[in-house]
Design a protein around this motif. Sequence first.
Motif, PDB file in Angstrom:
ATOM      1  N   LEU A 279     -71.057  54.153   3.549  1.00 11.16           N
ATOM      2  CA  LEU A 279     -69.472  53.978   3.974  1.00 11.16           C
ATOM      3  C   LEU A 279     -69.259  53.380   5.351  1.00 11.16           C
ATOM      4  O   LEU A 279     -68.371  52.479   5.654  1.00 11.16           O
ATOM      5  N   ARG A 280     -69.988  53.821   6.170  1.00 16.09           N
ATOM      6  CA  ARG A 280     -69.774  53.289   7.699  1.00 16.09           C
ATOM      7  C   ARG A 280     -70.185  52.045   7.838  1.00 16.09           C
ATOM      8  O   ARG A 280     -69.536  51.039   8.225  1.00 16.09           O
ATOM      9  N   GLU A 281     -71.377  51.509   7.128  1.00 16.67           N
ATOM     10  CA  GLU A 281     -71.899  50.079   7.096  1.00 16.67           C
ATOM     11  C   GLU A 281     -70.883  49.131   6.576  1.00 16.67           C
ATOM     12  O   GLU A 281     -70.683  48.126   7.081  1.00 16.67           O
ATOM     13  N   GLY A 282     -70.375  49.572   5.481  1.00 15.54           N
ATOM     14  CA  GLY A 282     -69.234  48.757   4.608  1.00 15.54           C
ATOM     15  C   GLY A 282     -68.012  48.845   5.304  1.00 15.54           C
ATOM     16  O   GLY A 282     -67.469  47.294   5.603  1.00 15.54           O
ATOM     17  N   LEU A 283     -67.587  49.732   6.230  1.00 18.80           N
ATOM     18  CA  LEU A 283     -66.325  49.377   7.062  1.00 18.80           C
ATOM     19  C   LEU A 283     -66.717  48.549   8.303  1.00 18.80           C
ATOM     20  O   LEU A 283     -65.795  47.529   8.535  1.00 18.80           O
ATOM     21  N   GLU A 284     -67.971  48.879   8.712  1.00 13.82           N
ATOM     22  CA  GLU A 284     -68.214  47.903   9.810  1.00 13.82           C
ATOM     23  C   GLU A 284     -68.473  46.526   9.443  1.00 13.82           C
ATOM     24  O   GLU A 284     -68.149  45.570  10.323  1.00 13.82           O
ATOM     25  N   GLU A 285     -69.042  46.060   8.258  1.00 14.56           N
ATOM     26  CA  GLU A 285     -69.478  44.895   8.232  1.00 14.56           C
ATOM     27  C   GLU A 285     -68.285  43.985   7.514  1.00 14.56           C
ATOM     28  O   GLU A 285     -68.326  42.828   7.281  1.00 14.56           O
ATOM     29  N   THR A 286     -67.235  44.703   6.782  1.00 17.24           N
ATOM     30  CA  THR A 286     -66.093  43.983   5.974  1.00 17.24           C
ATOM     31  C   THR A 286     -64.662  44.437   6.686  1.00 17.24           C
ATOM     32  O   THR A 286     -63.794  43.712   6.215  1.00 17.24           O
ATOM     33  N   GLY A 287     -64.541  45.554   7.308  1.00 16.65           N
ATOM     34  CA  GLY A 287     -63.337  45.875   7.731  1.00 16.65           C
ATOM     35  C   GLY A 287     -62.393  46.589   6.941  1.00 16.65           C
ATOM     36  O   GLY A 287     -61.186  46.917   7.153  1.00 16.65           O
ATOM     37  N   ILE A 288     -62.861  46.753   5.626  1.00 18.79           N
ATOM     38  CA  ILE A 288     -61.999  47.407   4.746  1.00 18.79           C
ATOM     39  C   ILE A 288     -62.000  48.893   4.821  1.00 18.79           C
ATOM     40  O   ILE A 288     -63.095  49.596   5.191  1.00 18.79           O
ATOM     41  N   THR A 289     -60.675  49.396   4.825  1.00 19.15           N
ATOM     42  CA  THR A 289     -60.570  50.779   5.227  1.00 19.15           C
ATOM     43  C   THR A 289     -60.666  51.931   4.233  1.00 19.15           C
ATOM     44  O   THR A 289     -60.550  52.958   4.630  1.00 19.15           O
ATOM     45  N   ASP A 290     -60.262  51.441   2.975  1.00 22.10           N
ATOM     46  CA  ASP A 290     -60.315  52.344   1.849  1.00 22.10           C
ATOM     47  C   ASP A 290     -61.436  52.438   1.005  1.00 22.10           C
ATOM     48  O   ASP A 290     -61.058  52.685  -0.117  1.00 22.10           O
ATOM     49  N   LEU A 291     -62.585  52.169   1.721  1.00 24.90           N
ATOM     50  CA  LEU A 291     -63.884  52.181   0.505  1.00 24.90           C
ATOM     51  C   LEU A 291     -63.930  53.658   0.282  1.00 24.90           C
ATOM     52  O   LEU A 291     -64.060  54.545   0.970  1.00 24.90           O
ATOM     53  N   THR A 292     -64.363  53.747  -1.230  1.00 26.38           N
ATOM     54  CA  THR A 292     -64.614  55.029  -1.793  1.00 26.38           C
ATOM     55  C   THR A 292     -65.737  54.758  -2.924  1.00 26.38           C
ATOM     56  O   THR A 292     -65.744  53.754  -3.432  1.00 26.38           O
ATOM     57  N   SER A 293     -66.481  55.871  -3.010  1.00 30.94           N
ATOM     58  CA  SER A 293     -67.597  55.766  -3.959  1.00 30.94           C
ATOM     59  C   SER A 293     -66.974  55.717  -5.469  1.00 30.94           C
ATOM     60  O   SER A 293     -66.041  56.034  -5.612  1.00 30.94           O
ATOM     61  N   TRP A 294     -67.765  54.918  -6.143  1.00 32.36           N
ATOM     62  CA  TRP A 294     -67.304  54.305  -7.468  1.00 32.36           C
ATOM     63  C   TRP A 294     -68.351  54.111  -8.313  1.00 32.36           C
ATOM     64  O   TRP A 294     -69.313  53.817  -8.336  1.00 32.36           O
ATOM     65  N   PRO A 295     -68.203  54.661  -9.752  1.00 35.85           N
ATOM     66  CA  PRO A 295     -67.588  55.682 -10.091  1.00 35.85           C
ATOM     67  C   PRO A 295     -67.397  57.043  -9.717  1.00 35.85           C
ATOM     68  O   PRO A 295     -66.763  57.815 -10.087  1.00 35.85           O
ATOM     69  N   ASP A 296     -68.717  57.181  -9.085  1.00 33.58           N
ATOM     70  CA  ASP A 296     -68.969  58.581  -8.445  1.00 33.58           C
ATOM     71  C   ASP A 296     -69.726  58.387  -7.215  1.00 33.58           C
ATOM     72  O   ASP A 296     -70.028  57.496  -6.822  1.00 33.58           O
ATOM     73  N   ALA A 297     -70.140  59.391  -6.592  1.00 33.84           N
ATOM     74  CA  ALA A 297     -71.144  59.422  -5.467  1.00 33.84           C
ATOM     75  C   ALA A 297     -72.460  59.306  -5.712  1.00 33.84           C
ATOM     76  O   ALA A 297     -73.634  59.460  -4.669  1.00 33.84           O
ATOM     77  N   ALA A 298     -72.823  59.009  -6.916  1.00 33.86           N
ATOM     78  CA  ALA A 298     -74.460  59.107  -7.447  1.00 33.86           C
ATOM     79  C   ALA A 298     -75.074  57.612  -6.726  1.00 33.86           C
ATOM     80  O   ALA A 298     -74.294  56.729  -6.661  1.00 33.86           O
ATOM     81  N   LEU A 299     -76.177  57.447  -6.938  1.00 40.24           N
ATOM     82  CA  LEU A 299     -77.005  56.178  -6.396  1.00 40.24           C
ATOM     83  C   LEU A 299     -76.913  55.390  -7.871  1.00 40.24           C
ATOM     84  O   LEU A 299     -76.758  55.755  -8.961  1.00 40.24           O
ATOM     85  N   VAL A 300     -76.620  54.130  -7.454  1.00 37.14           N
ATOM     86  CA  VAL A 300     -76.742  53.157  -8.822  1.00 37.14           C
ATOM     87  C   VAL A 300     -78.127  52.358  -8.738  1.00 37.14           C
ATOM     88  O   VAL A 300     -78.578  51.985  -9.861  1.00 37.14           O
ATOM     89  N   HIS A 301     -78.897  52.341  -7.842  1.00 35.09           N
ATOM     90  CA  HIS A 301     -80.231  51.896  -7.781  1.00 35.09           C
ATOM     91  C   HIS A 301     -81.115  52.162  -6.578  1.00 35.09           C
ATOM     92  O   HIS A 301     -80.211  52.596  -5.526  1.00 35.09           O
ATOM     93  N   LEU A 302     -82.258  52.309  -6.403  1.00 34.48           N
ATOM     94  CA  LEU A 302     -83.107  52.497  -5.510  1.00 34.48           C
ATOM     95  C   LEU A 302     -83.836  51.549  -5.484  1.00 34.48           C
ATOM     96  O   LEU A 302     -84.831  51.257  -6.503  1.00 34.48           O
ATOM     97  N   VAL A 303     -84.433  50.786  -4.531  1.00 34.05           N
ATOM     98  CA  VAL A 303     -85.177  49.636  -4.181  1.00 34.05           C
ATOM     99  C   VAL A 303     -86.214  49.838  -3.027  1.00 34.05           C
ATOM    100  O   VAL A 303     -85.659  49.855  -2.058  1.00 34.05           O
ATOM    101  N   VAL A 304     -87.447  49.676  -3.014  1.00 33.19           N
ATOM    102  CA  VAL A 304     -88.413  49.726  -1.974  1.00 33.19           C
ATOM    103  C   VAL A 304     -88.461  48.081  -1.695  1.00 33.19           C
ATOM    104  O   VAL A 304     -88.963  47.266  -2.491  1.00 33.19           O
TER     105      VAL A 304
END
Length: 208
Positions: A112-137
């Motif tokens: 969330l912090r990175e998203g705000l810093e990199e885009t300036g969008i202030t209303d970012l929320t997890s969607w559709p829930d707070a789970a991981l969508v993908h894990l990648v090494v």
Amino acid sequence: MVTTGGAAQSPGLTELLARHRPQGPTETADHERARHLAEAAAGVAAGAVVGAGAGAADVWDRTTPLHFTASALIVHPPTRRVLLRWHVRQQAWLQVGGHGDPGETRPLDIALREGLEETGITDLTSWPDAALVHLVVVPVPASPAEPAHEHADLRFLLATDTPEQARPENPAAPLEWLTIAEARQRTTEDNLRETLDRAGRLLDALPV
């Protein structure tokens, strides 16, 4: 949309990994490596508490050969679009995200912090829930500043109701709203295409 409401509701690393169900052999192997990294660090931390260890391991420490990062694919559900950012070092269109700052331990809060810093969008929320969508090494090539290493990247979906707010954090990092199909063509990373496909299935399931 589902808001996270800060650390009290943002799941911790161990909980996220325990709840995540990897898809396919590659993500299964990456998930095992991530779990072992987190469990080993937790063991070191526990040993330090009882005086048996040299100190708690920091799984977010960017100087280690394998460490966690957190990133997010930002979506605008009403238009089924996603936001990509040009990354100069990688020379690629990718999702937003990065390393944890000192003291940060909750992956979703980092994304969330990175998203705000990199885009300036202030209303970012997890969607559709707070789970991981993908894990990648992800392998990271050596640079003049650091040796080759790997990121265990924890990926989320974040949604916005105000896509017009998007502003690049600097002129060298433009942003672009794209359809899933356009984003798949724009990126050169197969692992991001998989993330996009997972987001696309969730967006396609929304009522018209």
